[in-house]
Scaffold this active site. Sequence first.
Site, PDB file in Angstrom:
ATOM      1  N   GLU A   1      -5.775   2.942  -5.581  1.00  0.00           N
ATOM      2  CA  GLU A   1      -4.937   1.718  -5.501  1.00  0.00           C
ATOM      3  C   GLU A   1      -4.966   1.196  -6.915  1.00  0.00           C
ATOM      4  O   GLU A   1      -6.162   0.817  -7.607  1.00  0.00           O
ATOM      5  CB  GLU A   1      -5.914   1.039  -4.703  1.00  0.00           C
ATOM      6  CG  GLU A   1      -6.317   1.260  -3.244  1.00  0.00           C
ATOM      7  CD  GLU A   1      -6.764   0.015  -2.402  1.00  0.00           C
ATOM      8  OE1 GLU A   1      -5.944  -0.360  -1.754  1.00  0.00           O
ATOM      9  OE2 GLU A   1      -7.842  -0.537  -2.779  1.00  0.00           O
TER      10      GLU A   1
ATOM     11  N   ASN B   1      -7.304  -3.418   5.242  1.00  0.00           N
ATOM     12  CA  ASN B   1      -8.549  -3.756   4.683  1.00  0.00           C
ATOM     13  C   ASN B   1      -8.369  -5.337   4.763  1.00  0.00           C
ATOM     14  O   ASN B   1      -7.659  -6.152   4.091  1.00  0.00           O
ATOM     15  CB  ASN B   1      -8.348  -3.507   3.230  1.00  0.00           C
ATOM     16  CG  ASN B   1      -9.798  -4.123   2.570  1.00  0.00           C
ATOM     17  OD1 ASN B   1     -10.479  -4.686   3.158  1.00  0.00           O
ATOM     18  ND2 ASN B   1      -9.688  -3.981   1.348  1.00  0.00           N
ATOM     19  N   TRP B   2      -9.237  -5.981   5.738  1.00  0.00           N
ATOM     20  CA  TRP B   2      -9.079  -7.424   5.971  1.00  0.00           C
ATOM     21  C   TRP B   2      -9.864  -8.193   4.904  1.00  0.00           C
ATOM     22  O   TRP B   2      -9.682  -9.435   5.109  1.00  0.00           O
ATOM     23  CB  TRP B   2      -9.540  -7.872   7.328  1.00  0.00           C
ATOM     24  CG  TRP B   2      -8.529  -7.509   8.732  1.00  0.00           C
ATOM     25  CD1 TRP B   2      -7.224  -6.870   8.546  1.00  0.00           C
ATOM     26  CD2 TRP B   2      -8.696  -7.833   9.837  1.00  0.00           C
ATOM     27  NE1 TRP B   2      -6.635  -7.050   9.570  1.00  0.00           N
ATOM     28  CE2 TRP B   2      -7.569  -7.494  10.699  1.00  0.00           C
ATOM     29  CE3 TRP B   2      -9.753  -8.425  10.947  1.00  0.00           C
ATOM     30  CZ2 TRP B   2      -7.228  -7.719  11.881  1.00  0.00           C
ATOM     31  CZ3 TRP B   2      -9.421  -8.364  12.071  1.00  0.00           C
ATOM     32  CH2 TRP B   2      -8.507  -8.392  12.720  1.00  0.00           C
ATOM     33  N   LYS B   3     -10.672  -7.472   3.960  1.00  0.00           N
ATOM     34  CA  LYS B   3     -11.465  -8.359   2.991  1.00  0.00           C
ATOM     35  C   LYS B   3     -12.252  -9.356   3.752  1.00  0.00           C
ATOM     36  O   LYS B   3     -12.850  -9.372   4.846  1.00  0.00           O
ATOM     37  CB  LYS B   3     -10.405  -8.785   2.051  1.00  0.00           C
ATOM     38  CG  LYS B   3      -9.659  -7.442   1.713  1.00  0.00           C
ATOM     39  CD  LYS B   3      -8.841  -7.955   0.331  1.00  0.00           C
ATOM     40  CE  LYS B   3      -8.060  -6.604  -0.131  1.00  0.00           C
ATOM     41  NZ  LYS B   3      -7.470  -6.697  -1.412  1.00  0.00           N
TER      42      LYS B   3
ATOM     43  N   SER C   1      -0.424  -3.881  -2.371  1.00  0.00           N
ATOM     44  CA  SER C   1       0.949  -4.475  -1.900  1.00  0.00           C
ATOM     45  C   SER C   1       1.892  -3.456  -1.126  1.00  0.00           C
ATOM     46  O   SER C   1       3.036  -3.936  -1.267  1.00  0.00           O
ATOM     47  CB  SER C   1       1.563  -5.297  -3.215  1.00  0.00           C
ATOM     48  OG  SER C   1       0.768  -6.154  -4.185  1.00  0.00           O
TER      49      SER C   1
ATOM     50  N   GLY D   1      -4.024  -4.458   2.516  1.00  0.00           N
ATOM     51  CA  GLY D   1      -4.740  -5.578   2.611  1.00  0.00           C
ATOM     52  C   GLY D   1      -3.905  -6.786   3.158  1.00  0.00           C
ATOM     53  O   GLY D   1      -4.035  -6.649   4.547  1.00  0.00           O
ATOM     54  N   GLY D   2      -3.325  -7.489   2.623  1.00  0.00           N
ATOM     55  CA  GLY D   2      -2.489  -8.674   3.172  1.00  0.00           C
ATOM     56  C   GLY D   2      -1.769  -8.296   4.269  1.00  0.00           C
ATOM     57  O   GLY D   2      -1.732  -9.107   5.158  1.00  0.00           O
TER      58      GLY D   2
ATOM     59  N   GLY E   1      -2.924  -7.142  -4.089  1.00  0.00           N
ATOM     60  CA  GLY E   1      -2.792  -8.461  -3.883  1.00  0.00           C
ATOM     61  C   GLY E   1      -1.892  -9.286  -4.753  1.00  0.00           C
ATOM     62  O   GLY E   1      -1.795 -10.629  -4.725  1.00  0.00           O
TER      63      GLY E   1
ATOM     64  N   GLU F   1     -12.484  -4.447  -6.096  1.00  0.00           N
ATOM     65  CA  GLU F   1     -12.876  -5.933  -6.061  1.00  0.00           C
ATOM     66  C   GLU F   1     -14.477  -5.880  -6.218  1.00  0.00           C
ATOM     67  O   GLU F   1     -15.192  -6.637  -6.645  1.00  0.00           O
ATOM     68  CB  GLU F   1     -12.492  -6.702  -4.529  1.00  0.00           C
ATOM     69  CG  GLU F   1     -11.090  -7.015  -4.848  1.00  0.00           C
ATOM     70  CD  GLU F   1     -10.056  -7.162  -3.554  1.00  0.00           C
ATOM     71  OE1 GLU F   1     -10.860  -7.406  -2.490  1.00  0.00           O
ATOM     72  OE2 GLU F   1      -8.996  -7.253  -3.856  1.00  0.00           O
TER      73      GLU F   1
ATOM     74  N   HIS G   1     -14.265   0.023  -3.741  1.00  0.00           N
ATOM     75  CA  HIS G   1     -13.094  -0.946  -3.941  1.00  0.00           C
ATOM     76  C   HIS G   1     -12.840  -1.823  -5.022  1.00  0.00           C
ATOM     77  O   HIS G   1     -13.955  -1.946  -5.658  1.00  0.00           O
ATOM     78  CB  HIS G   1     -12.851  -1.944  -2.677  1.00  0.00           C
ATOM     79  CG  HIS G   1     -11.593  -2.491  -2.466  1.00  0.00           C
ATOM     80  ND1 HIS G   1     -11.453  -3.636  -3.423  1.00  0.00           N
ATOM     81  CD2 HIS G   1     -10.422  -2.400  -1.877  1.00  0.00           C
ATOM     82  CE1 HIS G   1      -9.938  -3.908  -3.079  1.00  0.00           C
ATOM     83  NE2 HIS G   1      -9.381  -3.261  -2.241  1.00  0.00           N
TER      84      HIS G   1
HETATM   85  P1  PGA Z   1      -3.111  -5.684  -0.888  1.00  0.00           P
HETATM   86  O1  PGA Z   1      -4.686  -5.053  -0.753  1.00  0.00           O
HETATM   87  O2  PGA Z   1      -2.336  -4.727   0.262  1.00  0.00           O
HETATM   88  O3  PGA Z   1      -3.374  -6.998  -0.440  1.00  0.00           O
HETATM   89  O4  PGA Z   1      -2.616  -5.375  -2.043  1.00  0.00           O
HETATM   90  C1  PGA Z   1      -4.956  -3.790  -0.827  1.00  0.00           C
HETATM   91  C2  PGA Z   1      -6.402  -3.438  -0.971  1.00  0.00           C
HETATM   92  O5  PGA Z   1      -7.108  -3.982  -1.778  1.00  0.00           O
HETATM   93  O6  PGA Z   1      -7.070  -2.617  -0.301  1.00  0.00           O
END
Ligand code: PGA
Length: 255
Positions: free
Chosen positions: A171, A13-15, A217, A238-239, A177, A101, A99
């Site tokens: 999640e 997930n590149w956000k 994470s 994500g990251g 994050g 966010e 998600h």
């Molecule tokens: P993260 O993000 O791996 O940076 O914690 C995961 C996500 O939000 O899908």
Amino acid sequence: MNKNLRKVIIAGNWKMNNTINATTSTLEEMKSTLDNFSDVTVIISVPSINIPLATSITKDSFINISAQNVHFENQGAFTGEISPLMLNDYGVKYSILGHSERRSYYGETDESVNKRVIGALNNGICPIFCVGEVLEERENGTTNEVVKSQVVKGLLNVSKEDVLNVVIAYEPVWAIGTGKTATAEQAEETCGYIRSVLAEMYDETTANAISILYGGSMNAKNAKELLDMENIDGGLIGGASLKTDDFAQIIKATR
Ligand code: PGA
């Protein structure tokens, strides 16, 4: 039931990251260096404006491009949204939905996520449907209650046939994050619980066929322990999906 019967999915997930240059160089690098394990579905979810670019780079490769959200209507007065038909135009087969966010910053609710899930399914797009508790809920022992309610409401009116095209991503919000991963046992416990909720809503066979991913994470170091768990069928990352090397290690950890 055997975990091997389910699809293993590693989804990045590149956000809101990567401009044209970074999208191009990273996807080119991934295309040429990532292991192409035939039994692992690799997905990269890019910002909608980069979907045309990303799908053209990954065309004829094993990398699938996903959206990060999609509207439930096919067209209309919905400023700022993209429609499932627009994803169909580019052959996009997946979209992250619900998600945390989107839920916490943009007012997405279980009801709106449910509409999006149905809109996606009606147009041949597989939802990567996200659920998860916040830290306070984990600490006061209401995790199961919270995720159950999100799963039940998010999948309202989704038939047994259609739910087989849904991927669930567990999640925990406190792990996203933050560098603070759920332990493999915590993640397994909640993913297993989600599967039991699916069995209640549908039946055992259906529940055992649905891929449940862990996200929060996940990285090159902790991926193996998480992915070895019985009820964890992959990751939403994500990251660590922004760097090819890290993402490659996570794909390898499915072995
Ligand atoms: P993260 O993000 O791996 O940076 O914690 C995961 C996500 O939000 O899908």
